[in-house]
Design a protein around this motif. Structure first.
Motif, PDB file in Angstrom:
ATOM      1  N   GLU A 253      40.801  10.164  38.687  1.00  0.00           N
ATOM      2  CA  GLU A 253      40.945  11.582  39.031  1.00  0.00           C
ATOM      3  C   GLU A 253      40.097  12.451  38.105  1.00  0.00           C
ATOM      4  O   GLU A 253      39.432  13.393  38.542  1.00  0.00           O
ATOM      5  CB  GLU A 253      42.421  11.982  38.912  1.00  0.00           C
ATOM      6  N   GLU A 254      40.100  12.115  36.816  1.00  0.00           N
ATOM      7  CA  GLU A 254      39.376  12.914  35.824  1.00  0.00           C
ATOM      8  C   GLU A 254      37.865  12.693  35.877  1.00  0.00           C
ATOM      9  O   GLU A 254      37.098  13.584  35.502  1.00  0.00           O
ATOM     10  CB  GLU A 254      39.881  12.567  34.417  1.00  0.00           C
ATOM     11  N   ASN A 255      37.449  11.525  36.337  1.00  0.00           N
ATOM     12  CA  ASN A 255      36.024  11.168  36.268  1.00  0.00           C
ATOM     13  C   ASN A 255      35.460  10.749  37.622  1.00  0.00           C
ATOM     14  O   ASN A 255      34.499   9.983  37.680  1.00  0.00           O
ATOM     15  CB  ASN A 255      35.832  10.030  35.263  1.00  0.00           C
ATOM     16  N   CYS A 256      36.032  11.281  38.690  1.00  0.00           N
ATOM     17  CA  CYS A 256      35.641  10.829  40.027  1.00  0.00           C
ATOM     18  C   CYS A 256      34.179  11.129  40.351  1.00  0.00           C
ATOM     19  O   CYS A 256      33.573  10.455  41.185  1.00  0.00           O
ATOM     20  CB  CYS A 256      36.564  11.437  41.083  1.00  0.00           C
ATOM     21  N   PHE A 257      33.611  12.133  39.686  1.00  0.00           N
ATOM     22  CA  PHE A 257      32.210  12.471  39.952  1.00  0.00           C
ATOM     23  C   PHE A 257      31.248  11.675  39.074  1.00  0.00           C
ATOM     24  O   PHE A 257      30.035  11.864  39.138  1.00  0.00           O
ATOM     25  CB  PHE A 257      31.978  13.972  39.727  1.00  0.00           C
ATOM     26  N   LYS A 258      31.787  10.776  38.240  1.00  0.00           N
ATOM     27  CA  LYS A 258      30.947  10.007  37.324  1.00  0.00           C
ATOM     28  C   LYS A 258      30.832   8.538  37.722  1.00  0.00           C
ATOM     29  O   LYS A 258      30.294   7.738  36.961  1.00  0.00           O
ATOM     30  CB  LYS A 258      31.504  10.086  35.899  1.00  0.00           C
ATOM     31  N   VAL A 259      31.352   8.182  38.872  1.00  0.00           N
ATOM     32  CA  VAL A 259      31.369   6.769  39.265  1.00  0.00           C
ATOM     33  C   VAL A 259      30.565   6.557  40.539  1.00  0.00           C
ATOM     34  O   VAL A 259      30.363   7.482  41.328  1.00  0.00           O
ATOM     35  CB  VAL A 259      32.811   6.257  39.477  1.00  0.00           C
ATOM     36  N   ASP A 260      30.125   5.325  40.709  1.00  0.00           N
ATOM     37  CA  ASP A 260      29.482   4.921  41.955  1.00  0.00           C
ATOM     38  C   ASP A 260      30.585   4.740  42.999  1.00  0.00           C
ATOM     39  O   ASP A 260      31.444   3.870  42.845  1.00  0.00           O
ATOM     40  CB  ASP A 260      28.725   3.608  41.741  1.00  0.00           C
ATOM     41  N   PRO A 261      30.590   5.548  44.064  1.00  0.00           N
ATOM     42  CA  PRO A 261      31.702   5.512  45.027  1.00  0.00           C
ATOM     43  C   PRO A 261      31.946   4.138  45.639  1.00  0.00           C
ATOM     44  O   PRO A 261      33.094   3.699  45.744  1.00  0.00           O
ATOM     45  CB  PRO A 261      31.273   6.527  46.094  1.00  0.00           C
ATOM     46  N   LEU A 262      30.888   3.456  46.039  1.00  0.00           N
ATOM     47  CA  LEU A 262      31.051   2.164  46.706  1.00  0.00           C
ATOM     48  C   LEU A 262      31.612   1.112  45.755  1.00  0.00           C
ATOM     49  O   LEU A 262      32.509   0.339  46.120  1.00  0.00           O
ATOM     50  CB  LEU A 262      29.716   1.702  47.291  1.00  0.00           C
ATOM     51  N   LYS A 263      31.086   1.078  44.529  1.00  0.00           N
ATOM     52  CA  LYS A 263      31.584   0.103  43.555  1.00  0.00           C
ATOM     53  C   LYS A 263      33.030   0.402  43.179  1.00  0.00           C
ATOM     54  O   LYS A 263      33.832  -0.512  42.973  1.00  0.00           O
ATOM     55  CB  LYS A 263      30.695   0.103  42.310  1.00  0.00           C
ATOM     56  N   MET A 264      33.366   1.687  43.097  1.00  0.00           N
ATOM     57  CA  MET A 264      34.729   2.055  42.729  1.00  0.00           C
ATOM     58  C   MET A 264      35.706   1.694  43.839  1.00  0.00           C
ATOM     59  O   MET A 264      36.789   1.167  43.579  1.00  0.00           O
ATOM     60  CB  MET A 264      34.792   3.561  42.437  1.00  0.00           C
ATOM     61  N   LEU A 265      35.327   1.963  45.070  1.00  0.00           N
ATOM     62  CA  LEU A 265      36.198   1.615  46.197  1.00  0.00           C
ATOM     63  C   LEU A 265      36.432   0.110  46.264  1.00  0.00           C
ATOM     64  O   LEU A 265      37.539  -0.350  46.549  1.00  0.00           O
ATOM     65  CB  LEU A 265      35.582   2.108  47.506  1.00  0.00           C
ATOM     66  N   ALA A 266      35.387  -0.659  45.991  1.00  0.00           N
ATOM     67  CA  ALA A 266      35.515  -2.115  46.028  1.00  0.00           C
ATOM     68  C   ALA A 266      36.436  -2.628  44.926  1.00  0.00           C
ATOM     69  O   ALA A 266      37.046  -3.691  45.066  1.00  0.00           O
ATOM     70  CB  ALA A 266      34.136  -2.759  45.898  1.00  0.00           C
ATOM     71  N   ALA A 267      36.544  -1.871  43.834  1.00  0.00           N
ATOM     72  CA  ALA A 267      37.357  -2.313  42.698  1.00  0.00           C
ATOM     73  C   ALA A 267      38.827  -1.938  42.844  1.00  0.00           C
ATOM     74  O   ALA A 267      39.682  -2.514  42.170  1.00  0.00           O
ATOM     75  CB  ALA A 267      36.803  -1.713  41.405  1.00  0.00           C
ATOM     76  N   LEU A 268      39.130  -0.981  43.703  1.00  0.00           N
ATOM     77  CA  LEU A 268      40.516  -0.521  43.835  1.00  0.00           C
ATOM     78  C   LEU A 268      41.338  -1.506  44.666  1.00  0.00           C
ATOM     79  O   LEU A 268      40.874  -1.983  45.703  1.00  0.00           O
ATOM     80  CB  LEU A 268      40.551   0.862  44.494  1.00  0.00           C
ATOM     81  N   PRO A 269      42.550  -1.792  44.235  1.00  0.00           N
ATOM     82  CA  PRO A 269      43.423  -2.686  45.012  1.00  0.00           C
ATOM     83  C   PRO A 269      43.739  -2.102  46.383  1.00  0.00           C
ATOM     84  O   PRO A 269      43.847  -0.882  46.547  1.00  0.00           O
ATOM     85  CB  PRO A 269      44.694  -2.768  44.146  1.00  0.00           C
ATOM     86  N   ASP A 270      43.912  -2.969  47.360  1.00  0.00           N
ATOM     87  CA  ASP A 270      44.172  -2.523  48.729  1.00  0.00           C
ATOM     88  C   ASP A 270      45.497  -1.780  48.854  1.00  0.00           C
ATOM     89  O   ASP A 270      45.661  -0.949  49.759  1.00  0.00           O
ATOM     90  CB  ASP A 270      44.179  -3.729  49.677  1.00  0.00           C
ATOM     91  N   GLU A 271      46.434  -2.076  47.961  1.00  0.00           N
ATOM     92  CA  GLU A 271      47.763  -1.471  48.102  1.00  0.00           C
ATOM     93  C   GLU A 271      47.826  -0.018  47.640  1.00  0.00           C
ATOM     94  O   GLU A 271      48.848   0.654  47.827  1.00  0.00           O
ATOM     95  CB  GLU A 271      48.808  -2.287  47.328  1.00  0.00           C
ATOM     96  N   ILE A 272      46.762   0.476  47.028  1.00  0.00           N
ATOM     97  CA  ILE A 272      46.762   1.885  46.614  1.00  0.00           C
ATOM     98  C   ILE A 272      46.578   2.759  47.856  1.00  0.00           C
ATOM     99  O   ILE A 272      45.572   2.637  48.561  1.00  0.00           O
ATOM    100  CB  ILE A 272      45.636   2.172  45.603  1.00  0.00           C
ATOM    101  N   PRO A 273      47.521   3.654  48.143  1.00  0.00           N
ATOM    102  CA  PRO A 273      47.410   4.490  49.346  1.00  0.00           C
ATOM    103  C   PRO A 273      46.259   5.489  49.235  1.00  0.00           C
ATOM    104  O   PRO A 273      45.896   5.926  48.140  1.00  0.00           O
ATOM    105  CB  PRO A 273      48.766   5.214  49.401  1.00  0.00           C
ATOM    106  N   VAL A 274      45.702   5.842  50.371  1.00  0.00           N
ATOM    107  CA  VAL A 274      44.570   6.771  50.410  1.00  0.00           C
ATOM    108  C   VAL A 274      44.941   8.113  49.790  1.00  0.00           C
ATOM    109  O   VAL A 274      44.114   8.771  49.152  1.00  0.00           O
ATOM    110  CB  VAL A 274      44.094   6.965  51.868  1.00  0.00           C
ATOM    111  N   SER A 275      46.188   8.516  49.955  1.00  0.00           N
ATOM    112  CA  SER A 275      46.627   9.809  49.427  1.00  0.00           C
ATOM    113  C   SER A 275      46.496   9.893  47.910  1.00  0.00           C
ATOM    114  O   SER A 275      46.335  10.976  47.352  1.00  0.00           O
ATOM    115  CB  SER A 275      48.084  10.075  49.828  1.00  0.00           C
ATOM    116  N   ARG A 276      46.533   8.734  47.216  1.00  0.00           N
ATOM    117  CA  ARG A 276      46.438   8.728  45.761  1.00  0.00           C
ATOM    118  C   ARG A 276      45.000   8.902  45.277  1.00  0.00           C
ATOM    119  O   ARG A 276      44.778   9.186  44.098  1.00  0.00           O
ATOM    120  CB  ARG A 276      47.009   7.420  45.192  1.00  0.00           C
ATOM    121  N   ILE A 277      44.049   8.658  46.145  1.00  0.00           N
ATOM    122  CA  ILE A 277      42.638   8.782  45.739  1.00  0.00           C
ATOM    123  C   ILE A 277      41.925   9.843  46.581  1.00  0.00           C
ATOM    124  O   ILE A 277      40.714   9.790  46.779  1.00  0.00           O
ATOM    125  CB  ILE A 277      41.908   7.425  45.856  1.00  0.00           C
ATOM    126  N   GLN A 278      42.694  10.805  47.047  1.00  0.00           N
ATOM    127  CA  GLN A 278      42.141  11.823  47.948  1.00  0.00           C
ATOM    128  C   GLN A 278      41.028  12.634  47.282  1.00  0.00           C
ATOM    129  O   GLN A 278      39.990  12.897  47.881  1.00  0.00           O
ATOM    130  CB  GLN A 278      43.259  12.752  48.425  1.00  0.00           C
TER     131      GLN A 278
END
Length: 221
Positions: A115-140
């Protein structure tokens, strides 16, 4: 002071010093030397896994990101992945005593950092690293920032493409304009510099103001 010198100094060769640093001692110093070698994933792993110090890991990531060098968008991805996944087998930490503070995954901390550094990461690599069980609402917010960045980059590319096309048309117009110009040279024409008549085999220079002269004479004009 010593760790600052390790980070800034050019008076030592990182590869040579690393061989002499004990694996399970001087952990922070070892992390800084690894950073000098560009091995950010191993450096961050030492901060998180060996020292159990997320704060110093964040400071390290901030320093690397601020340099805007190759891989700067990967450091926060690496940090968040380490917090989400306790497996460090791929990071060559053999012989290092792991801190009990960070042995367990911490999803809440990882999401806070994202949340604090969302503009500092590669979106595709970050999405690939997140567990599937994390709901979309938590990473809105992360998704919103990433989408905005993608759209901005696309607009920038379209604008650049438009400017390049306009420049291409301008060059084509100039080319046609120049090709439409011509000058008639007869045996009566003479070079304004040497006053000799032009021959058929001579190399000539045609100036924008209409002057025509021998190539050999144009330096004397």
């Amino acid at each position: 002071m010593f760790t600052h010198d390790l980070w800034q100094s050019s008076q030592y060769t990182a590869e040579n010093v690393l061989k002499d640093v004990p694996v399970n001692n001087l952990i922070e110093e070892r992390a800084l030397i690894l950073g000098r070698l560009g091995k950010d994933d191993q450096a961050i792993a030492l901060y998180v896994r060996a020292l159990g110090d997320i704060h110093k890991a964040k400071e390290y990531c901030e320093q690397i990101y601020a340099k805007k060098g190759p891989g700067s968008q990967n450091v926060y991805v690496c940090l968040i992945k380490l917090i989400l996944n306790a497996d460090t087998s791929h990071l060559a930490l053999e012989g290092v005593t792991l801190s009990p503070k960070t042995l367990q995954p911490d999803v809440e901390l990882a999401l806070q950092l994202l949340e604090e550094n969302c503009f500092k990461v590669d979106p595709l690599k970050m999405l690939a690293a997140l567990p599937d069980e994390i709901p979309v609402s938590r990473i809105q917010r992360f998704l919103s920032v990433s989408l905005r960045a993608v759209l901005q980059e696309r607009r920038r590319e379209e604008l650049l493409k438009g400017l390049l096309y306009a420049e291409h048309l301008k060059c084509q117009e100039m080319k046609l304009k120049l090709q439409s110009k011509h000058v008639l040279i007869t045996e009566m024409n003479v070079c304004p510099v040497c006053k000799k008549r032009f021959s058929n085999q001579a190399a000539l220079i045609w100036y924008p103001n209409g002057d025509v002269m021998y190539f050999a004479c144009h330096k004397e004009k």
